[in-house]
Design an enzyme around this catalytic site. Structure first.
Site, mmCIF file in Angstrom:
data_model
loop_
_atom_site.group_PDB
_atom_site.id
_atom_site.type_symbol
_atom_site.label_atom_id
_atom_site.label_comp_id
_atom_site.label_asym_id
_atom_site.label_seq_id
_atom_site.Cartn_x
_atom_site.Cartn_y
_atom_site.Cartn_z
ATOM 1 N N GLY A 146 0.827 -1.200 0.000
ATOM 2 C CA GLY A 146 0.000 0.000 0.000
ATOM 3 C C GLY A 146 0.860 1.249 0.000
ATOM 4 O O GLY A 146 1.916 1.303 -0.632
ATOM 5 N N LYS B 168 2.050 5.387 19.925
ATOM 6 C CA LYS B 168 3.412 5.898 19.708
ATOM 7 C C LYS B 168 4.063 6.333 21.020
ATOM 8 O O LYS B 168 5.256 6.073 21.247
ATOM 9 C CB LYS B 168 3.358 7.059 18.717
ATOM 10 C CG LYS B 168 2.848 6.659 17.344
ATOM 11 C CD LYS B 168 2.547 7.873 16.475
ATOM 12 C CE LYS B 168 1.956 7.475 15.130
ATOM 13 N NZ LYS B 168 1.540 8.638 14.321
#
Length: 438
Positions: free
Chosen positions: A12, A203
């Site tokens: 992708g 994150k």
């Protein structure tokens, strides 16, 4: 030296960028690695028209790549949780090194994956999982290795930063800018992960583990989104000398670690306040180096591919090194067991300053009752703005407080919202200075 043979799973946006960077810069990469890095196989459900896969083995079965004996390194770019976890663990079981850009995978299953990799003596690299092309993981893990990290604070989701930037610059509503971000491809059709802070919490979990030497603990991260922020809040913050940013913040305190994602007022003069649009930036405070800032493209095809290929370079250099002598996955030896002296603090124990906005009935004594409730909770007011009455004789009141404990602020807000003279829920945004004294 023998080439390092790579299997890319997922073609992708990031997978396509990785394929193209590896093929376009093959000579430069080989010079840096000391050996060629070649694409042996690609596993993808569909073709990417921007990638010329002529001469490369292509399969729709990504697990075929994980089991392929000719593949040395599996690059996991399929995203998500369960399939990615199974794919990575299968590759590790077959003795392959792994490079991934999947922050959700690492934040949730990283402890299990690193233990499996340690047992098999293979590398798991994940620079692209946080802040795209910004090399913040390598900086924390290696460049700042001499430091006792005091805090990490960052704009680590470009979608949220884009929305807040345009709300401030153009005075627009959250819903309006979100729709624009979706039309431009910056936000997904379901933007929950971005605007409610889940992506940033993934994150931050990874950054905190590397910074402080604790296991990955995503389930303990406090997460709050930006969907309740109004154009009024953005304007008032500006009038008070602040800018609202959606920050991931982790701090080392005497009681333990803070791990929190939420809208935050930061002074205009701070460097993070100048980070606009879809850009990311992470500030790190070390006891030896002082404050450092890492800024750049936090997403996108080739910026993220830059980090993926940088990890492949590291794997190529270390592939013949005994795994006991490699840089630990999360910077500290024995990371899976972790440092039990640094528990993650519950949000109610966090100490910070606050911005409050409430609507009160325009009559004598209301402001005094507001001040009394705050005072009873040990909360002192730093600044106060009382605007003209709106329709229905409601007065907008904006307060900035001094630093106080979250549980005291929660109780004060509960009492304020129960007052007959206060209409509707109270907007609360935390305020951080993020300076060298924090």
């Amino acid at each position: 030296m023998k080439p390092v043979r790579v299997g890319i799973c997922g073609l992708g946006t990031v997978g396509g960028g990785t394929f193209n960077v590896l093929t376009r810069n093959a000579d430069e990469i080989a010079r840096r690695a000391g050996r060629p890095i070649v694409i042996e196989q690609v596993g993808a459900r569909r073709e990417n028209p921007e990638c010329d896969t002529t001469g490369v083995k292509v399969t729709t079965d990504i697990f075929e790549v994980a089991r392929n004996p000719d593949v040395d390194v599996l690059v996991e770019l399929v995203g998500g949780y369960d399939v990615a976890r199974e794919l990575v663990l299968t590759a590790i079981e077959h003795g392959k090194h792994v490079v991934t850009a999947n922050k959700a995978l690492i934040a949730v299953y990283g402890n299990e994956i690193f233990q499996a990799a340690h047992d098999k003596g293979v590398i798991v690299a994940f620079e692209a999982a946080v802040a795209g092309g910004i090399p913040v993981i390598k900086s924390l893990r290696e460049g700042l290795g001499a430091n006792r990290i005091q805090w990490v604070a960052g704009i680590i989701n470009g979608t949220g930063n884009y929305i807040l930037t345009h709300m401030r610059d153009e005075g627009r509503a959250f819903e309006d800018v979100l729709a624009e971000a979706q039309a431009l491809g910056y936000a997904e059709a379901d933007p929950t992960f971005d605007v409610e802070g889940i992506d940033a919490a993934h994150k931050l979990t990874i950054l905190a583990s590397i910074a402080y030497g604790v296991p990955l603990q995503f389930d303990k991260a406090y997460t709050e989104g930006i969907s309740r922020i109004t154009a009024e809040d953005v304007e008032q913050a500006d009038n008070l000398g602040y800018i609202i940013k959606h920050l991931g913040i982790s701090k080392r305190t005497e009681a333990g670690l803070e791990l929190r994602v939420h809208p935050t007022l930061i002074p205009k003069e701070r460097l993070l306040a100048s980070v606009h649009g879809v850009k990311n930036a992470i500030a790190v405070m070390g006891d030896a180096v002082g404050p450092t800032l890492y800024y750049g493209a936090g997403a996108g095809s080739e910026p993220t591919a830059s980090a993926v290929v940088a990890d492949l370079l590291d794997v190529a250099r270390d592939i013949t090194t005994d795994h006991h002598y490699r840089v630990p996955y999360l910077a500290f030896s024995g990371i899976v067991e972790g440092d039990e002296s640094l528990p993650i603090l519950p949000m109610e124990d966090i100490v910070t300053a606050y911005y409050l906005r409430l609507l009160a009935v325009d009559r004598p004594g209301v402001l005094a009752r507001v001040a009394t409730i705050l005072s009873e909770q040990g909360i002192s007011i730093e600044a106060l703005i009382q605007k003209e009455a709106t329709e229905g004789e409601l007065v907008p009141i904006i307060l900035l407080t001094h630093r106080t404990r979250e549980k005291h602020m929660n109780e004060a807000i509960r009492q304020l919202e129960s007052l007959a003279d206060v209409a509707g829920p109270i907007t609360r945004i935390r305020v951080e200075c993020l300076n060298e004294q924090e």
